[in-house]
Design a protein around this motif. Structure first.
Motif, mmCIF file in Angstrom:
data_model
loop_
_atom_site.group_PDB
_atom_site.id
_atom_site.type_symbol
_atom_site.label_atom_id
_atom_site.label_comp_id
_atom_site.label_asym_id
_atom_site.label_seq_id
_atom_site.Cartn_x
_atom_site.Cartn_y
_atom_site.Cartn_z
ATOM 1 N N GLN A 137 0.839 -1.190 0.000
ATOM 2 C CA GLN A 137 0.000 0.000 0.000
ATOM 3 C C GLN A 137 0.880 1.247 0.000
ATOM 4 O O GLN A 137 1.831 1.340 0.779
ATOM 5 C CB GLN A 137 -0.919 0.011 1.218
ATOM 6 N N ASP B 150 0.894 5.281 0.406
ATOM 7 C CA ASP B 150 0.167 6.475 0.837
ATOM 8 C C ASP B 150 0.657 7.672 0.021
ATOM 9 O O ASP B 150 1.844 8.024 0.059
ATOM 10 C CB ASP B 150 0.397 6.741 2.331
ATOM 11 N N GLN C 29 -7.428 2.695 -3.175
ATOM 12 C CA GLN C 29 -8.182 1.947 -2.170
ATOM 13 C C GLN C 29 -9.005 2.885 -1.299
ATOM 14 O O GLN C 29 -10.159 2.589 -0.978
ATOM 15 C CB GLN C 29 -7.222 1.135 -1.296
ATOM 16 N N TYR C 30 -8.395 4.013 -0.908
ATOM 17 C CA TYR C 30 -9.104 4.973 -0.063
ATOM 18 C C TYR C 30 -8.809 6.388 -0.533
ATOM 19 O O TYR C 30 -7.667 6.713 -0.870
ATOM 20 C CB TYR C 30 -8.684 4.862 1.416
ATOM 21 N N LEU D 46 -8.650 9.639 1.339
ATOM 22 C CA LEU D 46 -8.587 9.963 2.757
ATOM 23 C C LEU D 46 -9.126 11.352 3.067
ATOM 24 O O LEU D 46 -9.458 11.640 4.223
ATOM 25 C CB LEU D 46 -7.142 9.841 3.248
ATOM 26 N N LYS E 268 -1.805 13.059 4.231
ATOM 27 C CA LYS E 268 -2.157 11.983 3.307
ATOM 28 C C LYS E 268 -3.441 12.315 2.551
ATOM 29 O O LYS E 268 -4.395 12.835 3.130
ATOM 30 C CB LYS E 268 -2.315 10.665 4.064
ATOM 31 N N THR F 271 -4.762 6.372 -0.515
ATOM 32 C CA THR F 271 -3.982 5.147 -0.387
ATOM 33 C C THR F 271 -4.186 4.321 -1.642
ATOM 34 O O THR F 271 -5.323 4.068 -2.052
ATOM 35 C CB THR F 271 -4.414 4.335 0.844
#
Length: 336
Positions: free
Chosen positions: A50, A52, A198-199, A201, A213, A216
């Motif tokens: 992963q 960031d 994935q995300y 944030l 951040k 991700t």
């Protein structure tokens, strides 16, 4: 009505033959499902590195381009940071740099003028010296010409010093412009890898500090299956050993892999290891890396967290059984 004996016997024979056949098939299936000595299969999980993605500069997020689940390529824009204040400072710095260059040009013109004055004063002194030697001029005039020559030389040195200072100012102004331009460039946040978001944030409007951040991303070039093996089995593995992976979501396929990592220290380790039963509890984490080209072909299907079974060979001389021969999804399906 009494059933003839031969019919009963025939029926019994059919039942026995059928049972024997079913038993034989079941035994062959069981035999085929067993792994030969030297091959170990154990439950594992598909994982991926992963990444960031963060902002290098502080500021307000004005746009986030991809959504969760989208695939981003290396260098693709992920987010934008507001740089209106920095842009104004950049314009001011560019104007200062232009002024510094103009000052250099002015100073260089002064140097040229002072060089001409120095040359003229030198010629005047030489002429006066010749006249003094012939008695046609006085030493007082010669001293005046010498003083003029010295003054012209000092003026030239001062002008050259001013040119150096002006050029230093240009370098300082250019450095400031480069610094501000770098801040503006850093305001465009780009993905360092090819991966799936994935995300998200944060959302547009969020004010982030330096290092905040934004998203991700799952690195699709670094996907592996994690398994845990007892010490006696893990100790036989080497980096680069051949492996196989079968995931629960697609049990009909067998994916190739290689051993890319064997933990140097055990996990689930008792505080003290004194007896054989405790030594058998030592478990070592092992990573089975998927080939990069395979990941490119099936990147739409790669999902971290999938469960499956990883197979490794503790004896490289053992051949993979037919059911663990590499079997990949068709090319047209891999792209879906």
């Amino acid at each position: 009505m009494k059933i003839p004996r031969y019919v009963v016997i025939a029926a019994a024979v059919v039942v026995l033959v059928g049972g024997a056949a079913a038993g034989y098939v079941a035994w062959k299936q069981y035999e085929a499902s067993q792994l030969p000595a030297g091959i170990v299969g154990i439950n594992g999980r598909v994982e991926a590195t992963q990444v960031d993605i963060a902002t290098k500069i502080a500021g307000r997020v004005i746009e986030i381009v991809p959504h969760e689940g989208d695939i981003v390529s290396p260098g693709e824009v992920v987010a934008l940071i507001d740089t209106s204040e920095t842009m104004a400072q950049l314009h001011e710095g560019q104007a200062a740099a232009a002024l510094a260059r103009q000052t250099v040009a002015t100073r260089q013109a002064s140097v040229a003028s002072d060089e001409a004055q120095l040359q003229f004063a030198n010629e005047e002194m030489q002429r006066t010296a010749a006249l003094v030697a012939k008695g046609w001029s006085t030493h007082e005039v010669y001293d005046q010409r010498t003083q003029q020559l010295n003054s012209a030389d000092a003026a030239l040195k001062a002008a050259k010093s001013q040119v150096d200072e002006a050029q230093a100012s240009v370098k300082t102004a250019d450095a400031k412009v480069e610094e501000l331009q770098a801040v503006i460039d850093d305001s465009t946040i780009k993905s360092p890898v090819r991966g799936r978001v994935q995300y998200r944030l944060v959302e547009p409007g969020a004010v982030l500090p330096a290092g905040g951040k934004i998203a991700t991303v799952i690195d699709l070039s670094d996907v592996y299956t994690t398994i845990y093996l007892p010490g006696p089995q893990a100790g036989r593995l080497k980096i680069g050993d051949d492996a196989r992976v079968v995931v629960d979501a697609a049990p009909e396929y067998v994916f190739p892999a290689t051993v890319s990592f064997v933990a140097p220290e055990s996990q689930f380790t008792p505080k003290t290891v004194e007896v054989q039963s405790e030594r058998e509890q030592l478990m070592f984490r092992v990573k089975l890396q998927a080939p990069l080209q395979l990941l490119k072909d099936i990147e739409d299907q790669v999902k971290a967290g999938l469960r499956g079974v990883g197979y490794v060979r503790t004896d490289p001389a053992i051949q993979w059984p037919p059911r663990l021969a590499v079997n990949l999804p068709p090319a047209d399906q891999a792209g879906k």
